[in-house]
Scaffold this motif. Structure first.
Motif, PDB file in Angstrom:
ATOM      1  N   GLN A   1       0.812  -1.319   0.127  1.00  0.00           N
ATOM      2  CA  GLN A   1      -0.166  -0.269   0.778  1.00  0.00           C
ATOM      3  C   GLN A   1       1.147   1.060   0.067  1.00  0.00           C
ATOM      4  O   GLN A   1       2.026   0.811   0.216  1.00  0.00           O
ATOM      5  CB  GLN A   1      -0.519  -0.396   1.076  1.00  0.00           C
ATOM      6  CG  GLN A   1      -2.004  -1.230   0.853  1.00  0.00           C
ATOM      7  CD  GLN A   1      -2.427  -1.285   0.202  1.00  0.00           C
ATOM      8  OE1 GLN A   1      -3.214  -0.059  -0.454  1.00  0.00           O
ATOM      9  NE2 GLN A   1      -2.649  -2.368  -0.446  1.00  0.00           N
TER      10      GLN A   1
ATOM     11  N   SER B   1       1.817  -0.065  -6.364  1.00  0.00           N
ATOM     12  CA  SER B   1       0.564  -0.080  -5.297  1.00  0.00           C
ATOM     13  C   SER B   1      -0.849  -0.812  -5.720  1.00  0.00           C
ATOM     14  O   SER B   1      -1.719  -1.265  -5.442  1.00  0.00           O
ATOM     15  CB  SER B   1       0.141   1.129  -3.854  1.00  0.00           C
ATOM     16  OG  SER B   1      -0.392   1.642  -5.145  1.00  0.00           O
ATOM     17  N   HIS B   2      -0.581  -1.269  -6.597  1.00  0.00           N
ATOM     18  CA  HIS B   2      -1.612  -2.063  -7.853  1.00  0.00           C
ATOM     19  C   HIS B   2      -0.648  -3.503  -7.542  1.00  0.00           C
ATOM     20  O   HIS B   2       0.744  -4.223  -8.217  1.00  0.00           O
ATOM     21  CB  HIS B   2      -1.407  -1.332  -9.012  1.00  0.00           C
ATOM     22  CG  HIS B   2      -2.565  -0.391  -8.761  1.00  0.00           C
ATOM     23  ND1 HIS B   2      -2.217   0.738  -8.650  1.00  0.00           N
ATOM     24  CD2 HIS B   2      -4.073   0.448  -8.378  1.00  0.00           C
ATOM     25  CE1 HIS B   2      -3.048   2.267  -8.859  1.00  0.00           C
ATOM     26  NE2 HIS B   2      -4.215   1.470  -8.425  1.00  0.00           N
TER      27      HIS B   2
ATOM     28  N   ILE C   1      -6.754   7.870   1.199  1.00  0.00           N
ATOM     29  CA  ILE C   1      -6.908   7.165   1.164  1.00  0.00           C
ATOM     30  C   ILE C   1      -8.678   7.057   0.916  1.00  0.00           C
ATOM     31  O   ILE C   1      -9.282   5.890   0.103  1.00  0.00           O
ATOM     32  CB  ILE C   1      -7.171   6.362   2.910  1.00  0.00           C
ATOM     33  CG1 ILE C   1      -5.742   5.597   3.221  1.00  0.00           C
ATOM     34  CG2 ILE C   1      -7.544   4.775   2.948  1.00  0.00           C
ATOM     35  CD1 ILE C   1      -5.466   5.647   4.497  1.00  0.00           C
TER      36      ILE C   1
ATOM     37  N   GLN D   1      -8.692   5.876  -3.213  1.00  0.00           N
ATOM     38  CA  GLN D   1      -8.557   4.151  -3.042  1.00  0.00           C
ATOM     39  C   GLN D   1      -9.522   3.548  -2.341  1.00  0.00           C
ATOM     40  O   GLN D   1      -9.143   1.939  -2.793  1.00  0.00           O
ATOM     41  CB  GLN D   1      -7.299   4.293  -1.602  1.00  0.00           C
ATOM     42  CG  GLN D   1      -5.793   4.265  -1.906  1.00  0.00           C
ATOM     43  CD  GLN D   1      -4.662   3.710  -0.777  1.00  0.00           C
ATOM     44  OE1 GLN D   1      -4.631   3.131   0.200  1.00  0.00           O
ATOM     45  NE2 GLN D   1      -4.322   5.119   0.144  1.00  0.00           N
TER      46      GLN D   1
ATOM     47  N   ARG E   1      -6.413  -3.811   0.691  1.00  0.00           N
ATOM     48  CA  ARG E   1      -6.193  -1.768   1.321  1.00  0.00           C
ATOM     49  C   ARG E   1      -5.506  -2.557   2.597  1.00  0.00           C
ATOM     50  O   ARG E   1      -4.761  -1.046   3.319  1.00  0.00           O
ATOM     51  CB  ARG E   1      -7.017  -1.371   1.029  1.00  0.00           C
ATOM     52  CG  ARG E   1      -7.668  -0.487  -0.851  1.00  0.00           C
ATOM     53  CD  ARG E   1      -6.065  -0.337  -1.788  1.00  0.00           C
ATOM     54  NE  ARG E   1      -6.872  -0.275  -2.675  1.00  0.00           N
ATOM     55  CZ  ARG E   1      -6.222  -0.052  -3.740  1.00  0.00           C
ATOM     56  NH1 ARG E   1      -4.523   0.176  -3.174  1.00  0.00           N
ATOM     57  NH2 ARG E   1      -6.597   0.500  -5.305  1.00  0.00           N
TER      58      ARG E   1
END
Length: 937
Positions: A617, A755-756, A863, A867, A913
């Motif tokens: 993350q 972060s993917h 976030i 996200q 997440r």
């Protein structure tokens, strides 16, 4: 354009000869669709209603014809000639200049017509004035036959024999036509360029067309020249004057070929023939009246010769232009008219063919290369003029407007030679009036004197850097530098100072004096390295910038001492925590991640190591880890770090994209392993980007030793999706190149970071086959404890065990959140009394949480905004409202939020997440600090 017509006419002439770009802008004001080399035959009825067009014709032909006459009269006055020659000048030159210019504007182009009308009126008029008679008329000019029929009379000592004036007139005609054609083409050439092959083809077509026309004319006229001696002067004149009428119709035909309507062309041809016939009739009718006849004869000759000169150039010009382009037309017009003059002059037997041909070629070459040799001839004079302007401005007061606009760099676009001293002049003006200096530099940067603009900009930047008398001014210096706009060695130096300035600004933005001093120490170390390089360097700018680097280093060292003194006097606790930016290998605060680096090392040992994905993350320390891989991995592994959020992802073409990647790889190799990679030539990349880049990778493999392995790390690789979606780069090409590296370069290992997961980019899966995921998440307990209690050596703040545990509880060992909370704790403790300052308790941790939430608001807002979905946000807020560490059953959550359509997908998103954690059949927040952000008021 000036209001005064006489001044405007000279300005117009200046534009054509010296500033074709100004002519282009002026024509664009008439009509944006008009070519700078437009002819009057191209215009439609709407154009003729434009008053600005009529003003152009008035000053370009009417006023300039007056100027041509005035110049000739000044010359005659200087020579103290008799009144008969004045009468000849007054009646012959204005008609020759006006008609020649207008017909050329009609059939060829207005730019050509203005030049040939003005200069032709002077150069073709003076031989007639000095010869004291009309040397020849229209068709006579072509054959130079009339010279044979004239009886030589005594001439004043000042005057040469008539046949010499005839030869001079021919050569003047060739030169003027060549020069005007060159000027006309220059107005186009600054607008667009033809490739070399097309220009060569145009020349060939132009010469062929001219040769065909010359051959046809020779075939028609040569038989006539055999019987000239048997004709009387009157009979010969009548034959020639009859032929003149057909020339009037030829003008109409040329207009038709230029695109004019046939009615207009026919009427124009008929009117031209009628005008010539009328003048011929008056010429013979008034023969008994000496004064009137002389005036009419001069007018007659002026109109005839004007028609001849324009037709001889226009006919081959239009044919070649329609076949090829304007450049072919110019060549055809020049060669055709010059060749016709030469061939017929030789046929009379008055001149040796070698002498005449050489003279005509010389005149043609001199005219067509006008813009080549004119700047050379004028260079000494304009240099003296420019020097005078500079010294005059030096003595003027700062408040006065400078004389820079009168410098030849601003009124002569054809001067290719460097105008020495211009760079100093620009610096002088820019220091007194920055806006004026900037405008001048911006203008010159697009001209032949761009070198001066660059030199001036470099010196101005150096002066700005030199003027930085404090650390604060150093931190702002980069905002005024033109490092990215320059090229050459100075550009690299200015970029270095720009980066140093930015780093100083970043250092000063640190909240703690400790981090400020730490960052400034690193910058001071880089300045030491820069000074060593400048000392050894033989580059032109090394000596100019070395004193600046010395001053900067001293200013930073003094400021760091001041910070140390402040900390000691206040007995403050140094705050080593760094918020919001990745940790570099130079920052002592980086801890842990040995398990992740060991996992990476183990995977790299595999012979066919698949591409790796460092997944975690945001703000879990991915980039910090990549920055520190040089310390964590064996020396045989060379990490080459590329941040795809930087210039690489902003590139709009492959050459820039690959160059930015190569530059980052080179910098990383030097930083981590002191390895100098081969240079990557940007110019070659422009020609064939992927081939040149692949060959560069070959060079890198030859540079490293057999036991070494290259680890190419691409941080935030998902940012490429934006570049692909915008269409700047092709997804297949870029990912295909990466796949080729994976499959065919075993000494290159690939590590992606983001972060993917690859699953989120399904269409990329075929390129990144068998990607192995390396997960990076929260710190281990011992690592988190070290970051809290001993972030750096000699850390002066102590924690109670309960306080340390409470920090770990509220942050769940999240590295960024530990730094966020601990930085706030240090800040709060420094506000307390000295006796309480050195020990942190649980209540200090709780007091720091609100400040941490405030200072970390961008982290938490990311976030909720980027996200998670709206449904996930509602679920998080519901869980947050129930209290710390509260486990909520899944069935209860579903009952409370019945509007969530896909509850399982929502839960899966939050688990991925790492915002919530499953405990039995329920869920709770994983990080207490994040939970507090989502509590609804």
């Amino acid at each position: 354009m000036p209001q005064n017509s006489f001044i405007a006419s000279l300005k117009l002439l200046h534009w054509l000869l010296f500033m074709p770009s100004a002519w282009q802008r002026y024509i664009a004001q008439l009509d944006e669709q008009l070519s700078p080399a437009f002819a009057l035959a191209h215009l439609d009825n709407q154009h003729w209603k434009n008053k600005q067009l009529w003003h152009l014709l008035w000053i370009g032909h009417g006023i300039l014809s007056f100027w041509a006459l005035a110049i000739v009269c000044v010359v005659l006055a200087w020579q103290n000639v008799d009144s008969e020659r004045y009468l000849l000048a007054l009646s012959y030159i204005p008609l020759l200049s006006l008609v020649l210019g207008f017909l050329s504007s009609l059939t060829i182009s207005v730019a050509f017509g203005i030049c040939v009308g003005f200069f032709g009126g002077i150069a073709l008029g003076l031989p007639v004035i000095y010869a004291d008679e009309i040397i020849f008329k229209m068709v006579d000019t072509v054959a130079v036959i009339q010279v044979l029929l004239n009886t030589t009379s005594e001439q004043p000592s000042l005057i040469l024999p008539a046949n010499h004036f005839a030869l001079f007139s021919v050569l003047a005609g060739v030169f003027i036509a060549s020069a005007a054609g060159s000027v006309m083409y220059t107005t186009l050439r600054t607008a667009y360029q033809h490739p070399p092959y097309r220009q060569i083809g145009s020349i060939v077509i132009g010469v062929i067309v001219s040769s065909v026309i010359a051959f046809l004319v020779i075939s028609l006229v040569s038989p006539m020249t055999r019987y000239i001696s048997t004709l009387s002067s009157t009979a010969f004149t009548l034959i020639l004057d009859s032929a003149i009428n057909s020339t009037g119709l030829a003008i109409g035909l040329i207009c038709l070929l230029q695109g004019a309507k046939w009615r207009f062309s026919l009427i124009l041809g008929i009117l031209a023939s009628i005008l010539i016939s009328l003048l011929t009739y008056l010429d013979y009718t008034l023969e008994q009246y000496s004064v009137s006849n002389a005036i009419i004869e001069n007018i007659h000759a002026g109109v005839e010769n004007a028609m001849l000169y324009s037709v001889l150039f226009a006919f081959p010009y239009v044919l070649a232009k329609n076949i090829a382009n304007t450049w072919a037309g110019v060549i055809a017009g020049i060669v055709g008219s010059a060749g016709t003059y030469a061939v017929f002059a030789v046929s009379t037997g008055q001149y040796e063919s070698e002498i005449l041909a050489g003279s005509v070629i010389l005149a043609f070459f001199a005219g067509s290369t006008l813009n080549w040799w004119r700047p050379v001839v004028l260079y000494p004079f304009v240099s003296a003029w420019n020097l005078m302007l500079y010294h005059t401005d030096e003595k003027r007061e700062n408040s006065q407007t400078s004389l820079l606009t009168y410098h030849s760099a601003f009124w002569d676009e054809h001067q290719h030679w460097p105008l020495f001293g211009l760079e100093n002049y620009l610096v002088l003006v820019a220091e007194r009036n920055p806006d004026e200096g900037k405008q001048a530099i911006d203008y010159l940067s697009k001209t032949n004197q761009s070198w001066a603009a660059q030199e001036a900009q470099i010196e101005l930047d150096a002066l700005r850097l030199q003027a930085c008398d404090s650390v604060q001014s150093i931190s702002h210096a980069y905002r005024q530098l033109a490092a990215g706009e320059l090229s050459g060695p100075a550009s690299a130096l200015l970029r270095t100072f720009s980066r140093l300035s930015r780093d100083v600004e970043a250092a000063l933005s640190q909240e703690s004096n400790y981090n400020k001093r730490l960052a400034l120490d690193a910058i001071e170390e880089r300045l030491d390295g820069l000074l060593r390089e400048l000392t050894r360097s033989s580059e032109l700018y090394a000596q100019r910038f070395r004193p600046i680097a010395e001053v900067w280093r001293q200013k930073l060292a003094d400021y760091a001492k001041e910070l140390t003194a402040v900390v000691e006097s206040r007995q403050e606790i140094n705050n080593p925590y760094i918020i919001g930016v990745p940790l570099t290998e130079h920052q002592e605060i980086f801890v842990g991640r040995s398990d992740v680096s060991a996992n990476i090392e183990q995977l790299l040992l595999e012979r066919r190591c698949p591409p790796l994905l460092l997944y975690g993350q945001r703000r879990t320390g991915k980039t910090s880890l990549l920055n520190n891989l040089g310390k964590l991995l064996p020396s045989t592994i060379i990490p080459l770090f590329v941040d795809l959020q930087g210039p690489a992802s902003l590139a709009k073409e492959y050459s820039s994209f690959l160059y930015n990647i190569g530059r980052a790889m080179t910098t990383s190799a030097k930083r981590h392993r002191e390895l100098i990679l081969p240079p990557l030539d940007r110019k070659l990349l422009n020609e064939d980007p992927f081939t040149i880049f692949d060959e560069w990778l070959d060079e890198i493999e030859h540079t490293i030793t057999p036991e070494q392995t290259i680890l190419l790390t691409l941080d935030e690789f998902s940012t490429l999706e934006h570049t692909f979606d915008k269409g700047y780069l092709d997804e297949n090409s870029v990912l295909g190149m990466i796949r080729h590296i994976i499959q065919h370069r075993p000494r290159f290992k690939l590590l992606l970071s983001g972060s993917h997961t690859i699953d989120e980019f399904e269409r990329w899966a075929s390129y990144l086959i068998n990607v192995r995921t390396v997960h990076i998440s929260f710190l281990q307990a011992n690592e988190a404890l070290q970051l809290i209690e001993q972030p750096v050596k000699g850390f002066e703040l102590q924690y109670t065990d309960e306080a340390s545990q409470r920090v770990m509880q509220v942050t769940h060992c999240h590295p960024a959140l530990i730094q966020l909370v601990c930085a706030e704790i240090v800040s709060l403790k420094n506000k307390q009394h000295v006796e309480e300052r050195r020990l942190a308790k649980v209540e200090d941790v709780e007091a720091a949480v609100p400040g941490a939430l405030q200072h970390g608001r961008f982290f938490f807002a990311d976030i909720s905004n980027n996200q998670i979905t709206g449904e996930s946000l509602a679920l998080l807020q519901l869980i947050a409202d129930q209290g710390e560490a509260k486990v909520l059953e899944e069935t209860w959550l579903q009952e409370q939020l019945p509007d969530i359509k896909d509850f399982d997908a929502c839960i899966a998103n939050l688990l991925q997440r790492e915002l919530i954690v499953r405990l039995g059949t329920g869920y709770r927040f994983q990080v207490e600090l994040i939970r507090r952000w989502f509590i609804r008021d």
